[in-house]
Design a protein around this motif. Structure first.
Motif, PDB file in Angstrom:
ATOM      1  N   UNK A  31     101.927  21.514  32.605  1.00 59.01           N
ATOM      2  CA  UNK A  31     102.249  21.271  34.005  1.00 59.01           C
ATOM      3  C   UNK A  31     101.971  19.828  34.407  1.00 59.01           C
ATOM      4  N   UNK A  32     100.918  19.249  33.821  1.00 57.61           N
ATOM      5  CA  UNK A  32     100.521  17.896  34.208  1.00 57.61           C
ATOM      6  C   UNK A  32     101.461  16.825  33.674  1.00 57.61           C
ATOM      7  N   UNK A  33     102.244  17.179  32.643  1.00 53.74           N
ATOM      8  CA  UNK A  33     103.053  16.143  31.995  1.00 53.74           C
ATOM      9  C   UNK A  33     104.558  16.363  32.067  1.00 53.74           C
ATOM     10  N   UNK A  34     105.016  17.537  32.491  1.00 53.10           N
ATOM     11  CA  UNK A  34     106.461  17.737  32.607  1.00 53.10           C
ATOM     12  C   UNK A  34     107.048  16.803  33.653  1.00 53.10           C
ATOM     13  N   UNK A  35     108.221  16.315  33.390  1.00 57.07           N
ATOM     14  CA  UNK A  35     108.914  15.398  34.301  1.00 57.07           C
ATOM     15  C   UNK A  35     109.236  16.121  35.617  1.00 57.07           C
ATOM     16  N   UNK A  36     108.644  15.654  36.719  1.00 55.72           N
ATOM     17  CA  UNK A  36     108.834  16.315  38.020  1.00 55.72           C
ATOM     18  C   UNK A  36     110.264  16.174  38.535  1.00 55.72           C
ATOM     19  N   UNK A  37     110.983  15.153  38.079  1.00 61.45           N
ATOM     20  CA  UNK A  37     112.385  14.996  38.501  1.00 61.45           C
ATOM     21  C   UNK A  37     113.281  16.055  37.860  1.00 61.45           C
ATOM     22  N   UNK A  38     112.827  16.571  36.712  1.00 63.59           N
ATOM     23  CA  UNK A  38     113.624  17.566  35.986  1.00 63.59           C
ATOM     24  C   UNK A  38     113.150  18.991  36.215  1.00 63.59           C
ATOM     25  N   UNK A  39     111.836  19.162  36.443  1.00 66.35           N
ATOM     26  CA  UNK A  39     111.276  20.506  36.501  1.00 66.35           C
ATOM     27  C   UNK A  39     110.391  20.691  37.734  1.00 66.35           C
ATOM     28  N   UNK A  40     110.575  21.822  38.384  1.00 63.46           N
ATOM     29  CA  UNK A  40     109.665  22.268  39.431  1.00 63.46           C
ATOM     30  C   UNK A  40     108.895  23.460  38.873  1.00 63.46           C
ATOM     31  N   UNK A  41     107.581  23.341  38.823  1.00 64.22           N
ATOM     32  CA  UNK A  41     106.744  24.384  38.232  1.00 64.22           C
ATOM     33  C   UNK A  41     106.030  25.178  39.304  1.00 64.22           C
ATOM     34  N   UNK A  42     105.961  26.489  39.098  1.00 63.05           N
ATOM     35  CA  UNK A  42     105.218  27.399  39.966  1.00 63.05           C
ATOM     36  C   UNK A  42     104.415  28.317  39.062  1.00 63.05           C
ATOM     37  N   UNK A  43     103.198  28.686  39.480  1.00 61.69           N
ATOM     38  CA  UNK A  43     102.341  29.560  38.674  1.00 61.69           C
ATOM     39  C   UNK A  43     102.017  30.827  39.449  1.00 61.69           C
ATOM     40  N   UNK A  44     102.148  31.968  38.777  1.00 61.66           N
ATOM     41  CA  UNK A  44     101.675  33.246  39.300  1.00 61.66           C
ATOM     42  C   UNK A  44     100.548  33.716  38.398  1.00 61.66           C
ATOM     43  N   UNK A  45      99.349  33.884  38.963  1.00 61.79           N
ATOM     44  CA  UNK A  45      98.212  34.391  38.213  1.00 61.79           C
ATOM     45  C   UNK A  45      97.993  35.857  38.581  1.00 61.79           C
ATOM     46  N   UNK A  46      97.948  36.716  37.587  1.00 67.01           N
ATOM     47  CA  UNK A  46      97.777  38.138  37.859  1.00 67.01           C
ATOM     48  C   UNK A  46      96.399  38.427  38.449  1.00 67.01           C
ATOM     49  N   UNK A  47      95.392  37.641  38.050  1.00 70.13           N
ATOM     50  CA  UNK A  47      94.041  37.836  38.558  1.00 70.13           C
ATOM     51  C   UNK A  47      93.697  36.733  39.554  1.00 70.13           C
ATOM     52  N   UNK A  48      92.651  36.960  40.334  1.00 65.67           N
ATOM     53  CA  UNK A  48      92.236  35.994  41.347  1.00 65.67           C
ATOM     54  C   UNK A  48      91.459  34.836  40.726  1.00 65.67           C
ATOM     55  N   UNK A  49      91.522  33.689  41.397  1.00 66.61           N
ATOM     56  CA  UNK A  49      90.642  32.569  41.096  1.00 66.61           C
ATOM     57  C   UNK A  49      90.773  32.023  39.696  1.00 66.61           C
ATOM     58  N   UNK A  50      89.687  31.434  39.206  1.00 70.82           N
ATOM     59  CA  UNK A  50      89.684  30.790  37.908  1.00 70.82           C
ATOM     60  C   UNK A  50      89.439  29.300  38.056  1.00 70.82           C
ATOM     61  N   UNK A  51      88.787  28.706  37.061  1.00 67.04           N
ATOM     62  CA  UNK A  51      88.425  27.295  37.126  1.00 67.04           C
ATOM     63  C   UNK A  51      89.619  26.362  37.285  1.00 67.04           C
ATOM     64  N   UNK A  52      90.771  26.770  36.775  1.00 66.31           N
ATOM     65  CA  UNK A  52      91.919  25.864  36.774  1.00 66.31           C
ATOM     66  C   UNK A  52      92.777  25.964  38.031  1.00 66.31           C
ATOM     67  N   UNK A  53      92.460  26.897  38.931  1.00 63.99           N
ATOM     68  CA  UNK A  53      93.317  27.094  40.100  1.00 63.99           C
ATOM     69  C   UNK A  53      93.434  25.809  40.923  1.00 63.99           C
ATOM     70  N   UNK A  54      92.305  25.241  41.303  1.00 67.08           N
ATOM     71  CA  UNK A  54      92.346  24.033  42.124  1.00 67.08           C
ATOM     72  C   UNK A  54      92.921  22.851  41.355  1.00 67.08           C
ATOM     73  N   UNK A  55      92.636  22.773  40.067  1.00 66.49           N
ATOM     74  CA  UNK A  55      93.161  21.667  39.268  1.00 66.49           C
ATOM     75  C   UNK A  55      94.686  21.724  39.178  1.00 66.49           C
ATOM     76  N   UNK A  56      95.227  22.934  39.036  1.00 69.26           N
ATOM     77  CA  UNK A  56      96.684  23.077  38.980  1.00 69.26           C
ATOM     78  C   UNK A  56      97.300  22.763  40.336  1.00 69.26           C
ATOM     79  N   UNK A  57      96.678  23.247  41.400  1.00 71.33           N
ATOM     80  CA  UNK A  57      97.191  22.943  42.737  1.00 71.33           C
ATOM     81  C   UNK A  57      97.134  21.452  43.033  1.00 71.33           C
ATOM     82  N   UNK A  58      96.134  20.755  42.478  1.00 70.56           N
ATOM     83  CA  UNK A  58      96.036  19.305  42.696  1.00 70.56           C
ATOM     84  C   UNK A  58      97.186  18.538  42.040  1.00 70.56           C
ATOM     85  N   UNK A  59      97.882  19.192  41.114  1.00 72.94           N
ATOM     86  CA  UNK A  59      99.061  18.588  40.497  1.00 72.94           C
ATOM     87  C   UNK A  59     100.295  18.694  41.398  1.00 72.94           C
ATOM     88  N   UNK A  60     100.154  19.408  42.524  1.00 75.37           N
ATOM     89  CA  UNK A  60     101.298  19.661  43.392  1.00 75.37           C
ATOM     90  C   UNK A  60     102.065  20.905  42.987  1.00 75.37           C
TER      91      UNK A  60
END
Length: 387
Positions: A31-60
């Motif tokens: 997610x951090x390295x895919x070209x944003x002009x080519x790809x729009x990424x969205x994540x669905x997590x089946x479970x709540x929370x997790x250490x990476x939630x805020x880090x992924x959201x900080x990527x936009x």
């Protein structure tokens, strides 16, 4: 990277959770390295929370959580997953890990549009007996449903072969080994000194490390037994054993009891879950893997990238990854593991540095994050061009 569409390609990633473990970290790097002009990424997590939630959201990247607990969704949670996927109007759905794969497969049957589904498998599968009973059912059901998936991405050739034998047979399969950030995982004398200071050790102390969450497949028991055997072979050397990962702490009664019984208390450091893995790796003299089941062992690749010689069990793609830059031993064999550690120690500091340099060069040329991103981009474009 090219994209013939006017708007970016929308890829919805369905993952079991967002804990900072192997597969989830690979997702984060993608997610951090895919070209944003080519790809729009969205994540669905089946479970709540997790250490990476805020880090992924900080990527936009938008993150939706379903709130499933104990691995079994309620009817309301199943409806929420299907509704969320329908509203997101994805161009491609990608599952991550067994539960995420199954959720992506099943929910897509109820989405009105015919969306390509790609499964992503990060495990080797030597036996279903190694898995929890519910996970075993998920694996088998996902194998049956895989004929309706568009493709599967495996991280190792061994994993691909094992899952095909179980019935994972979609129209397209590809192996994309995990990519390592060669700018983040680097050799560091500063880290070497800092970790030893934290542990109250001399700069001359020799550190052998195991970075792995507490799980039966990681086989911490073999690591600890090998540590005891090594100290019997060379009792006068200042050797310490550093273990880190979720559940790897002194509150873990199994580990603390084993360490006490093996008389390793003064030589063993249980650090729990850490967020400074690059520094921890760079501080080691030897990185180790004692697992009896792996696919592509990220922890070994990351240590190699830090210029650290590795000793690993010969499981998954460890042999292909390490090649001639380290040592391989049979799984569940503490004596073989201890003997291999001793061989690396006997190389001396200069010999270990030379071996570590070879290891880093191999990661740079074969398993870099840049190469990984190019492979994913090519794969996405190929799959979408067929649909």
């Amino acid at each position: 990277m090219s994209n013939s569409k006017k708007n970016p390609i929308k890829i919805v990633h369905v993952t079991t959770d967002l804990a900072a473990h192997g597969a989830q970290m690979v997702l984060y790097r993608l997610l951090s390295r895919l070209n944003r002009d080519c790809y729009e990424s969205v994540v669905i997590s089946l479970m709540e929370g997790g250490q990476l939630l805020e880090e992924i959201e900080s990527l936009g990247v938008s993150v939706y959580t379903i709130g499933i607990k104990n691995g079994i969704p309620t009817p309301a949670q199943t409806y929420l997953l299907i509704k969320t996927l329908s509203q997101l109007e994805a161009d491609l759905i990608q599952g991550w890990m067994y539960h995420g794969n199954l959720a992506a497969q099943v929910s897509n049957f109820f989405v009105s549009r015919n969306i390509p589904v790609v499964l992503n498998i990060h495990n080797c599968l030597y036996s279903l007996e190694y898995e929890k009973k519910m996970t075993g059912y998920v694996i088998q059901l996902s194998a049956f449903l895989s004929r309706w998936a568009t493709a599967i991405i495996f991280v190792s050739e061994i994993s691909k072969h094992q899952h095909e034998q179980l019935g994972y047979l979609p129209p397209n399969t590809i192996v994309i080994p995990n990519g390592i950030d060669t700018c983040q995982f680097v050799p560091s004398q500063k880290a070497r000194s800092a970790i030893r200071t934290e542990l109250g050790l001399s700069n001359h102390s020799l550190l052998i490390g195991l970075i792995a969450r507490f799980h039966p497949m990681k086989d911490h028991e073999t690591f600890l037994k090998a540590a005891s055997l090594l100290l019997e072979q060379i009792p006068g050397l200042d050797i310490h054993f550093v273990l880190a990962g979720k559940g790897v702490n002194w509150e873990n009664t199994y580990l603390s009891k084993s360490i006490t019984q093996l008389n390793l208390t003064k030589r063993t450091h249980l650090l729990g879950e850490r967020n400074d893995i690059p520094s921890l790796n760079a501080a080691l003299d030897i990185a180790s893997l004692s697992s009896y089941s792996e696919a592509f062992p990220n922890v070994i690749a990351e240590a190699m990238c830090c210029g650290i010689p590795c000793v690993a069990t010969d499981v998954g793609d460890s042999a292909y990854l390490i090649n001639q830059t380290g040592y391989l031993v049979p799984p569940r064999n503490p004596l073989a593991l201890a003997n291999a550690w001793k061989e690396v120690i006997d190389l001396g500091q200069e010999g270990r540095i030379a071996l570590g340099n070879l290891a880093r060069d191999r990661i740079i040329h074969k398993f870099s994050l840049d190469h990984f991103i190019v492979q994913y981009d090519t794969f996405y474009q190929t799959i979408l061009s067929k649909n």
